[in-house]
Design a protein around this motif. Structure first.
Motif, PDB file in Angstrom:
ATOM      1  N   ALA A  75       0.836  -1.195   0.000  1.00 43.56           N
ATOM      2  CA  ALA A  75       0.000   0.000   0.000  1.00 43.56           C
ATOM      3  C   ALA A  75       0.875   1.251   0.000  1.00 43.56           C
ATOM      4  O   ALA A  75       1.928   1.302   0.638  1.00 43.56           O
ATOM      5  CB  ALA A  75      -0.920   0.002   1.212  1.00 43.56           C
ATOM      6  N   SER A  76       0.448   2.261  -0.742  1.00 43.50           N
ATOM      7  CA  SER A  76       1.200   3.507  -0.819  1.00 43.50           C
ATOM      8  C   SER A  76       1.001   4.333   0.452  1.00 43.50           C
ATOM      9  O   SER A  76       0.103   4.074   1.261  1.00 43.50           O
ATOM     10  CB  SER A  76       0.745   4.313  -2.037  1.00 43.50           C
ATOM     11  OG  SER A  76      -0.621   4.673  -1.915  1.00 43.50           O
ATOM     12  N   ALA A  77       1.859   5.352   0.613  1.00 43.06           N
ATOM     13  CA  ALA A  77       1.747   6.223   1.778  1.00 43.06           C
ATOM     14  C   ALA A  77       0.422   6.979   1.770  1.00 43.06           C
ATOM     15  O   ALA A  77      -0.174   7.228   2.826  1.00 43.06           O
ATOM     16  CB  ALA A  77       2.925   7.201   1.815  1.00 43.06           C
ATOM     17  N   GLU A  78      -0.066   7.360   0.577  1.00 40.86           N
ATOM     18  CA  GLU A  78      -1.344   8.063   0.490  1.00 40.86           C
ATOM     19  C   GLU A  78      -2.500   7.173   0.938  1.00 40.86           C
ATOM     20  O   GLU A  78      -3.429   7.621   1.620  1.00 40.86           O
ATOM     21  CB  GLU A  78      -1.585   8.548  -0.941  1.00 40.86           C
ATOM     22  CG  GLU A  78      -0.646   9.654  -1.411  1.00 40.86           C
ATOM     23  CD  GLU A  78       0.749   9.128  -1.730  1.00 40.86           C
ATOM     24  OE1 GLU A  78       0.899   7.878  -1.831  1.00 40.86           O
ATOM     25  OE2 GLU A  78       1.674   9.956  -1.881  1.00 40.86           O
ATOM     26  N   THR A  79      -2.454   5.885   0.556  1.00 41.81           N
ATOM     27  CA  THR A  79      -3.517   4.957   0.961  1.00 41.81           C
ATOM     28  C   THR A  79      -3.514   4.750   2.466  1.00 41.81           C
ATOM     29  O   THR A  79      -4.576   4.735   3.118  1.00 41.81           O
ATOM     30  CB  THR A  79      -3.333   3.615   0.241  1.00 41.81           C
ATOM     31  OG1 THR A  79      -3.321   3.823  -1.170  1.00 41.81           O
ATOM     32  CG2 THR A  79      -4.451   2.653   0.598  1.00 41.81           C
ATOM     33  N   ILE A  80      -2.328   4.624   3.039  1.00 39.39           N
ATOM     34  CA  ILE A  80      -2.242   4.449   4.491  1.00 39.39           C
ATOM     35  C   ILE A  80      -2.712   5.703   5.208  1.00 39.39           C
ATOM     36  O   ILE A  80      -3.414   5.633   6.228  1.00 39.39           O
ATOM     37  CB  ILE A  80      -0.794   4.093   4.886  1.00 39.39           C
ATOM     38  CG1 ILE A  80      -0.402   2.743   4.291  1.00 39.39           C
ATOM     39  CG2 ILE A  80      -0.646   4.063   6.398  1.00 39.39           C
ATOM     40  CD1 ILE A  80       1.023   2.333   4.586  1.00 39.39           C
ATOM     41  N   ALA A  81      -2.354   6.868   4.681  1.00 39.21           N
ATOM     42  CA  ALA A  81      -2.788   8.122   5.301  1.00 39.21           C
ATOM     43  C   ALA A  81      -4.302   8.251   5.270  1.00 39.21           C
ATOM     44  O   ALA A  81      -4.919   8.727   6.238  1.00 39.21           O
ATOM     45  CB  ALA A  81      -2.132   9.305   4.598  1.00 39.21           C
ATOM     46  N   ALA A  82      -4.920   7.808   4.176  1.00 41.18           N
ATOM     47  CA  ALA A  82      -6.375   7.895   4.083  1.00 41.18           C
ATOM     48  C   ALA A  82      -7.060   6.971   5.083  1.00 41.18           C
ATOM     49  O   ALA A  82      -8.146   7.284   5.598  1.00 41.18           O
ATOM     50  CB  ALA A  82      -6.825   7.543   2.667  1.00 41.18           C
ATOM     51  N   SER A  83      -6.432   5.831   5.387  1.00 40.77           N
ATOM     52  CA  SER A  83      -7.031   4.895   6.345  1.00 40.77           C
ATOM     53  C   SER A  83      -6.869   5.355   7.781  1.00 40.77           C
ATOM     54  O   SER A  83      -7.489   4.788   8.685  1.00 40.77           O
ATOM     55  CB  SER A  83      -6.394   3.514   6.179  1.00 40.77           C
ATOM     56  OG  SER A  83      -5.040   3.524   6.587  1.00 40.77           O
ATOM     57  N   LEU A  84      -6.047   6.377   8.019  1.00 41.03           N
ATOM     58  CA  LEU A  84      -5.767   6.850   9.376  1.00 41.03           C
ATOM     59  C   LEU A  84      -6.549   8.104   9.741  1.00 41.03           C
ATOM     60  O   LEU A  84      -6.269   8.731  10.762  1.00 41.03           O
ATOM     61  CB  LEU A  84      -4.263   7.133   9.530  1.00 41.03           C
ATOM     62  CG  LEU A  84      -3.353   5.907   9.452  1.00 41.03           C
ATOM     63  CD1 LEU A  84      -1.892   6.324   9.427  1.00 41.03           C
ATOM     64  CD2 LEU A  84      -3.610   4.974  10.629  1.00 41.03           C
ATOM     65  N   GLU A  85      -7.521   8.460   8.944  1.00 43.10           N
ATOM     66  CA  GLU A  85      -8.342   9.633   9.241  1.00 43.10           C
ATOM     67  C   GLU A  85      -9.473   9.216  10.172  1.00 43.10           C
ATOM     68  O   GLU A  85     -10.532   8.790   9.749  1.00 43.10           O
ATOM     69  CB  GLU A  85      -8.884  10.240   7.951  1.00 43.10           C
ATOM     70  CG  GLU A  85      -7.798  10.798   7.038  1.00 43.10           C
ATOM     71  CD  GLU A  85      -8.374  11.378   5.766  1.00 43.10           C
ATOM     72  OE1 GLU A  85      -9.616  11.289   5.597  1.00 43.10           O
ATOM     73  OE2 GLU A  85      -7.599  11.905   4.950  1.00 43.10           O
ATOM     74  N   GLY A  86      -9.226   9.316  11.473  1.00 44.18           N
ATOM     75  CA  GLY A  86     -10.197   8.875  12.459  1.00 44.18           C
ATOM     76  C   GLY A  86     -10.703   9.999  13.332  1.00 44.18           C
ATOM     77  O   GLY A  86     -10.365  11.179  13.155  1.00 44.18           O
ATOM     78  N   THR A  87     -11.501   9.636  14.324  1.00 48.97           N
ATOM     79  CA  THR A  87     -12.097  10.622  15.225  1.00 48.97           C
ATOM     80  C   THR A  87     -11.192  10.928  16.417  1.00 48.97           C
ATOM     81  O   THR A  87     -11.330  11.979  17.043  1.00 48.97           O
ATOM     82  CB  THR A  87     -13.442  10.095  15.746  1.00 48.97           C
ATOM     83  OG1 THR A  87     -13.240   8.836  16.407  1.00 48.97           O
ATOM     84  CG2 THR A  87     -14.409   9.889  14.589  1.00 48.97           C
ATOM     85  N   TRP A  88     -10.299   9.997  16.773  1.00 47.73           N
ATOM     86  CA  TRP A  88      -9.351  10.168  17.877  1.00 47.73           C
ATOM     87  C   TRP A  88     -10.052  10.518  19.185  1.00 47.73           C
ATOM     88  O   TRP A  88      -9.646  11.427  19.911  1.00 47.73           O
ATOM     89  CB  TRP A  88      -8.303  11.234  17.546  1.00 47.73           C
ATOM     90  CG  TRP A  88      -7.640  11.075  16.215  1.00 47.73           C
ATOM     91  CD1 TRP A  88      -7.712  11.924  15.167  1.00 47.73           C
ATOM     92  CD2 TRP A  88      -6.810   9.986  15.803  1.00 47.73           C
ATOM     93  NE1 TRP A  88      -6.976  11.439  14.103  1.00 47.73           N
ATOM     94  CE2 TRP A  88      -6.410  10.249  14.468  1.00 47.73           C
ATOM     95  CE3 TRP A  88      -6.366   8.815  16.410  1.00 47.73           C
ATOM     96  CZ2 TRP A  88      -5.593   9.384  13.742  1.00 47.73           C
ATOM     97  CZ3 TRP A  88      -5.562   7.944  15.686  1.00 47.73           C
ATOM     98  CH2 TRP A  88      -5.177   8.235  14.376  1.00 47.73           C
TER      99      TRP A  88
END
Length: 328
Positions: A75-88
């Motif tokens: 997976a690319s860095a952009e794909t991983i970054a998109a999966s890490l957009e959470g509510t925290w």
């Protein structure tokens, strides 16, 4: 063997407890709408663990977290970054932090338990190398901790006298279970049949009038039998003689019966190797195919003889004659 058995069973419990911690971390991520598992197969791999520890440390920038990506991740860095957009959310972050802390605690305990296992294996190992016959050096400079499957398999080879991992589908973990549950002394079992019966892998013994009746064998709870059944399940994709025999069983038997039969075959191989001191020799899938063809020819010849016929071999180089079939 009792100390080794206790340490191995404790290690398995620690592995199960650590696995539950990974599930708790996964649940916390899902509740925060962080779908890291959708792009990374193992969230506790090199990339996943680095990202989780950065999140617990306070990092929330998705791109900075994605920059921790290992080069082997597809997976690319952009794909991983998109999966890490959470509510925290704070309560889920606390759950993630505590699950990661428990994971580290169980990992430390598991490392200490593996050291105990290595010491127990070394105490049960004869003072000579079974391959060369030379006296082993048990000095203080030796590293007793089996860090990898290869070193663990070598240590078990010295302890048991044979390399059980040469059997297809038998890995270092299964070989360790054999060493822990029984040890190198199989004198308690007069034969391989007694050994498989003790494991609960023997077929049923309901007999009436000299004929075996259908039915399952006795139910036995045995940790080694469970490990052998798990090894038998993996034989379905094994390109070996045992794998070919297991696939043949699956084609004509129920899955549970086929797995049990393959596990019994593995148990008999282990018994013969340990008691006779012989190494496993792979015969290949071609040997199984020859045996299957020979059995089919024997059955057809016997059936044809009963009906008053004889089998005639066909020369593939000669054209087959046309036969007209008429019906009344």
């Amino acid at each position: 063997v009792c100390p080794l058995r206790s340490y191995v069973r404790q290690a398995k419990r620690l592995i199960e407890d650590r696995g539950r911690c990974v599930q708790h971390m996964q649940k916390a991520l899902t509740e925060m709408n962080v779908r890291l598992d959708s792009v990374i197969s193992d969230i506790m791999g090199k990339t996943g663990e680095a990202i989780l520890r950065a999140i617990v440390s306070g990092e929330r920038d998705c791109h900075r977290l994605a920059s921790l990506r290992d080069g082997r991740i597809r997976a690319s860095a952009e794909t991983i970054a998109a999966s890490l957009e959470g509510t925290w959310r704070e309560e889920h972050l606390v759950a993630l932090e505590q699950a990661l802390y428990r994971y580290d605690v169980f990992t430390a305990q598991l490392d200490a338990c593996e050291g105990r296992i290595a010491a127990a294996i070394d105490s049960l190992t004869p003072p000579y190398d079974p391959e060369t016959g030379e006296i082993r050096n048990n000095g203080d400079g030796d590293d007793p901790i089996p860090h990898t499957d290869a070193t663990l398999a070598h240590a078990l080879h010295r302890m048991m006298g044979v390399d059980l991992t040469r059997i297809p589908t038998i890995g270092a973990a299964t070989a360790l279970t054999v060493a822990a549950e029984i040890g190198p002394d199989f004198s308690a079992f007069p034969s391989a049949q007694h050994f498989s019966s003790w494991l609960g892998l023997a077929p049923g013994t309901r007999i009436s009038g000299g004929k075996r009746l259908s039915g399952r064998g006795s139910t036995v709870v045995n940790k080694l039998a469970r490990s052998l059944r798990m090894a038998a399940v993996t034989a379905r994709r094994s390109q070996t003689f045992i794998g070919a025999r297991h696939r043949s069983r699956l084609a004509r038997l129920e899955k549970a019966v086929a797995v049990n039969a393959t596990a019994r075959e593995l148990a008999c191989l282990i018994y013969l190797m340990v008691t006779q001191g012989t190494e496993y020799v792979e015969r290949g899938m071609e040997a199984h195919e020859r045996n299957r063809t020979q059995r089919a020819m024997t059955s057809l010849t016997h059936r044809a003889r009963q009906l008053g016929f004889a089998l005639v071999a066909i020369d593939e180089n000669q054209p087959t004659a046309n036969v007209a079939i008429s019906t009344a």
